[in-house]
Each structure stands twice: as C-alpha cells, then as structure tokens.
Design a protein around this motif. Sequence first.
Motif, PDB file in Angstrom:
ATOM      1  N   ALA A 153       0.834  -1.215   0.000  1.00  0.00           N
ATOM      2  CA  ALA A 153       0.000   0.000   0.000  1.00  0.00           C
ATOM      3  C   ALA A 153       0.865   1.260   0.000  1.00  0.00           C
ATOM      4  CB  ALA A 153      -0.938  -0.002   1.205  1.00  0.00           C
ATOM      5  N   ASP A 154       1.935   1.258   0.799  1.00  0.00           N
ATOM      6  CA  ASP A 154       2.808   2.428   0.871  1.00  0.00           C
ATOM      7  C   ASP A 154       3.661   2.595  -0.387  1.00  0.00           C
ATOM      8  OD1 ASP A 154       1.896   3.068   3.400  1.00  0.00           O
ATOM      9  OD2 ASP A 154       3.534   2.025   4.414  1.00  0.00           O
ATOM     10  N   ASP A 155       4.184   1.497  -0.893  1.00  0.00           N
ATOM     11  CA  ASP A 155       5.114   1.566  -2.018  1.00  0.00           C
ATOM     12  C   ASP A 155       4.419   1.722  -3.371  1.00  0.00           C
ATOM     13  OD1 ASP A 155       7.122   1.271  -0.192  1.00  0.00           O
ATOM     14  OD2 ASP A 155       7.829  -0.666  -0.942  1.00  0.00           O
ATOM     15  N   VAL A 156       3.236   1.135  -3.510  1.00  0.00           N
ATOM     16  CA  VAL A 156       2.572   1.133  -4.817  1.00  0.00           C
ATOM     17  C   VAL A 156       1.343   2.031  -4.825  1.00  0.00           C
ATOM     18  CG1 VAL A 156       1.469  -0.307  -6.573  1.00  0.00           C
ATOM     19  CG2 VAL A 156       3.468  -1.166  -5.327  1.00  0.00           C
ATOM     20  N   PHE A 157       0.388   1.746  -3.962  1.00  0.00           N
ATOM     21  CA  PHE A 157      -0.867   2.502  -3.997  1.00  0.00           C
ATOM     22  C   PHE A 157      -0.672   3.972  -3.649  1.00  0.00           C
ATOM     23  CE2 PHE A 157      -3.045  -1.722  -2.826  1.00  0.00           C
ATOM     24  CZ  PHE A 157      -2.943  -2.168  -4.134  1.00  0.00           C
ATOM     25  N   ALA A 158       0.125   4.260  -2.636  1.00  0.00           N
ATOM     26  CA  ALA A 158       0.325   5.649  -2.210  1.00  0.00           C
ATOM     27  C   ALA A 158       1.008   6.481  -3.291  1.00  0.00           C
ATOM     28  CB  ALA A 158       1.141   5.699  -0.923  1.00  0.00           C
ATOM     29  N   ASN A 159       1.803   5.824  -4.143  1.00  0.00           N
ATOM     30  CA  ASN A 159       2.501   6.544  -5.207  1.00  0.00           C
ATOM     31  C   ASN A 159       1.699   6.642  -6.497  1.00  0.00           C
ATOM     32  OD1 ASN A 159       5.166   7.360  -4.153  1.00  0.00           O
ATOM     33  ND2 ASN A 159       5.271   5.183  -3.655  1.00  0.00           N
ATOM     34  N   LYS A 160       0.538   5.996  -6.525  1.00  0.00           N
ATOM     35  CA  LYS A 160      -0.358   6.063  -7.690  1.00  0.00           C
ATOM     36  C   LYS A 160       0.412   5.850  -8.994  1.00  0.00           C
ATOM     37  CE  LYS A 160      -3.685   8.832  -5.318  1.00  0.00           C
ATOM     38  NZ  LYS A 160      -3.635   9.998  -4.516  1.00  0.00           N
ATOM     39  N   ALA A 161       1.050   4.710  -9.070  1.00  0.00           N
ATOM     40  CA  ALA A 161       1.899   4.387 -10.222  1.00  0.00           C
ATOM     41  C   ALA A 161       1.143   4.538 -11.541  1.00  0.00           C
ATOM     42  CB  ALA A 161       2.427   2.960 -10.084  1.00  0.00           C
ATOM     43  N   LEU A 173      -1.539  -8.752  -7.131  1.00  0.00           N
ATOM     44  CA  LEU A 173      -2.002  -8.314  -8.444  1.00  0.00           C
ATOM     45  C   LEU A 173      -3.508  -8.073  -8.454  1.00  0.00           C
ATOM     46  CD1 LEU A 173       0.257 -10.518 -10.730  1.00  0.00           C
ATOM     47  CD2 LEU A 173       0.392  -8.040 -10.398  1.00  0.00           C
ATOM     48  N   SER A 174      -4.255  -8.884  -7.735  1.00  0.00           N
ATOM     49  CA  SER A 174      -5.706  -8.666  -7.648  1.00  0.00           C
ATOM     50  C   SER A 174      -6.017  -7.315  -7.028  1.00  0.00           C
ATOM     51  CB  SER A 174      -6.369  -9.771  -6.811  1.00  0.00           C
ATOM     52  OG  SER A 174      -6.363 -10.983  -7.494  1.00  0.00           O
ATOM     53  N   SER A 175      -5.375  -7.023  -5.903  1.00  0.00           N
ATOM     54  CA  SER A 175      -5.636  -5.739  -5.246  1.00  0.00           C
ATOM     55  C   SER A 175      -5.133  -4.572  -6.094  1.00  0.00           C
ATOM     56  CB  SER A 175      -5.023  -5.705  -3.845  1.00  0.00           C
ATOM     57  OG  SER A 175      -3.627  -5.785  -3.894  1.00  0.00           O
ATOM     58  N   GLU A 201      -7.668  -3.802  -8.755  1.00  0.00           N
ATOM     59  CA  GLU A 201      -8.840  -3.136  -8.182  1.00  0.00           C
ATOM     60  C   GLU A 201      -8.560  -1.674  -7.841  1.00  0.00           C
ATOM     61  OE1 GLU A 201      -9.847  -5.469  -4.747  1.00  0.00           O
ATOM     62  OE2 GLU A 201     -10.368  -7.227  -5.950  1.00  0.00           O
ATOM     63  N   THR A 202      -7.298  -1.360  -7.549  1.00  0.00           N
ATOM     64  CA  THR A 202      -6.944  -0.034  -7.047  1.00  0.00           C
ATOM     65  C   THR A 202      -6.380   0.892  -8.124  1.00  0.00           C
ATOM     66  OG1 THR A 202      -6.452  -1.066  -4.922  1.00  0.00           O
ATOM     67  CG2 THR A 202      -5.620   1.167  -5.251  1.00  0.00           C
ATOM     68  N   LEU A 203      -5.585   0.344  -9.024  1.00  0.00           N
ATOM     69  CA  LEU A 203      -4.922   1.146 -10.058  1.00  0.00           C
ATOM     70  C   LEU A 203      -5.353   0.681 -11.440  1.00  0.00           C
ATOM     71  CD1 LEU A 203      -1.261   1.088  -8.676  1.00  0.00           C
ATOM     72  CD2 LEU A 203      -2.929   2.932  -8.425  1.00  0.00           C
ATOM     73  N   SER A 204      -5.234   1.566 -12.391  1.00  0.00           N
ATOM     74  CA  SER A 204      -5.558   1.182 -13.772  1.00  0.00           C
ATOM     75  C   SER A 204      -4.330   1.340 -14.669  1.00  0.00           C
ATOM     76  CB  SER A 204      -6.720   2.015 -14.300  1.00  0.00           C
ATOM     77  OG  SER A 204      -6.384   3.388 -14.257  1.00  0.00           O
ATOM     78  N   GLU A 206      -0.263 -14.220 -17.466  1.00  0.00           N
ATOM     79  CA  GLU A 206      -1.389 -14.671 -18.290  1.00  0.00           C
ATOM     80  C   GLU A 206      -2.714 -14.358 -17.610  1.00  0.00           C
ATOM     81  OE1 GLU A 206      -3.167 -18.841 -20.006  1.00  0.00           O
ATOM     82  OE2 GLU A 206      -0.994 -18.598 -19.938  1.00  0.00           O
ATOM     83  N   GLN A 207      -2.812 -14.671 -16.333  1.00  0.00           N
ATOM     84  CA  GLN A 207      -4.058 -14.469 -15.590  1.00  0.00           C
ATOM     85  C   GLN A 207      -4.468 -13.004 -15.536  1.00  0.00           C
ATOM     86  OE1 GLN A 207      -4.051 -16.334 -11.714  1.00  0.00           O
ATOM     87  NE2 GLN A 207      -5.716 -15.060 -10.969  1.00  0.00           N
ATOM     88  N   PHE A 208      -3.488 -12.115 -15.375  1.00  0.00           N
ATOM     89  CA  PHE A 208      -3.806 -10.700 -15.206  1.00  0.00           C
ATOM     90  C   PHE A 208      -3.558  -9.872 -16.463  1.00  0.00           C
ATOM     91  CE2 PHE A 208      -3.460 -12.273 -10.912  1.00  0.00           C
ATOM     92  CZ  PHE A 208      -4.528 -11.661 -10.292  1.00  0.00           C
ATOM     93  N   GLY A 209      -3.171 -10.518 -17.551  1.00  0.00           N
ATOM     94  CA  GLY A 209      -2.991  -9.805 -18.811  1.00  0.00           C
ATOM     95  C   GLY A 209      -1.892  -8.764 -18.774  1.00  0.00           C
ATOM     96  N   THR A 210      -0.788  -9.076 -18.100  1.00  0.00           N
ATOM     97  CA  THR A 210       0.315  -8.133 -18.009  1.00  0.00           C
ATOM     98  C   THR A 210       1.359  -8.428 -19.070  1.00  0.00           C
ATOM     99  OG1 THR A 210       1.756  -9.431 -16.551  1.00  0.00           O
ATOM    100  CG2 THR A 210       0.006  -8.132 -15.491  1.00  0.00           C
TER     101      THR A 210
END
Length: 156
Positions: A18-26, A62-64, A67-70, A110-114
């Motif tokens: 949450a701090d490293d990825v979500f808070a930085n809104k990559a 990856l699921s979270s 859900e959080t970032l696009s 494959e599952q997450f289409g990355t």
Amino acid sequence: INKGIGGNRITHLQERWADDVFANKADHLSIKIGINDLHSVLRNVEDPVPPKLFGSIYEALLSSTRETLSCPITLLTPFYISTDSTRDTFRRKVLDLIPEYITVVERMAEQFGTELVRLHDVFQEHLKHRDAETFCPEPVHPNRAGHMVIARALFE
C-alpha cells in the motif's frame, strides 16, 4: 520510483504494498521478485516462501492492484546468472528450482494480462556467448552490463 530492497521476498512486498505502490499512484508498475523467495527455501530460513505461497501472495497483490490502479503492469521473471551443471552444488539446486518460480510469474502474467519479460531466458541466452562474470560477480546481483541487459529487455 524504485522501491526494490535487496534481500526482500514477496512477503516483504506484501507488507509494504500500500505504501510503495498505492500511495505513489503508479502510472506503470514493473515487478521483479522471486530469487530471494527461492533462496529462502534452499537455505531453510525462517518463514521460507515455497512456490505455492509465492504464487498465492503474488496473485493477491495483483488482484488488489487491478482493483486499485488502472496502470499497465510488467512482470519480470526471477533470474540466476549461472550455467552450473555440477551435481549437488547450491547453484545447481537454484537452477533446478527456479523454473517453478518462473512458472508462477508466467501464470500471473497470463491471468492478469500483463506484459512479461523472461529475464532468466534472456540471461541464459547471453550465457551461450559470454561468461557469467560479464554480467554479474555472483549469480544474483548484476553489474552495469547485467543491468543493461535487464533494461534493454524491459524496454523491448
């Protein structure tokens, strides 16, 4: 923003996601994790991360994230810069086990289409033409040439 910390495993990523990825809104996220998880199993450290646990945590992250970032996501497979074919060496054990961790990353892509960068394959191809010392003083921490290989593979 590079949030990688040497020696970390996917369990450490989970603790600070949450701090490293979500808070930085990559606006783009690349993830390279796995070799320390593998080492934790072979070295019998406290709280090892075998492939099944590695996969379940990776999937949850990856699921979270979806859900959080696009943002676009690129996954990079773990790598080991060695061609050791000697029986019963630690390096041989790593090379025997790494396909299980790579398979997890491939399945997640494959599952997450990355996007997927198969770094282990890239380095193994380079090792057909150059010795491991060209890229790394030991199999895990690349020198400048090794980092250039990673950068080129990522940009391609």
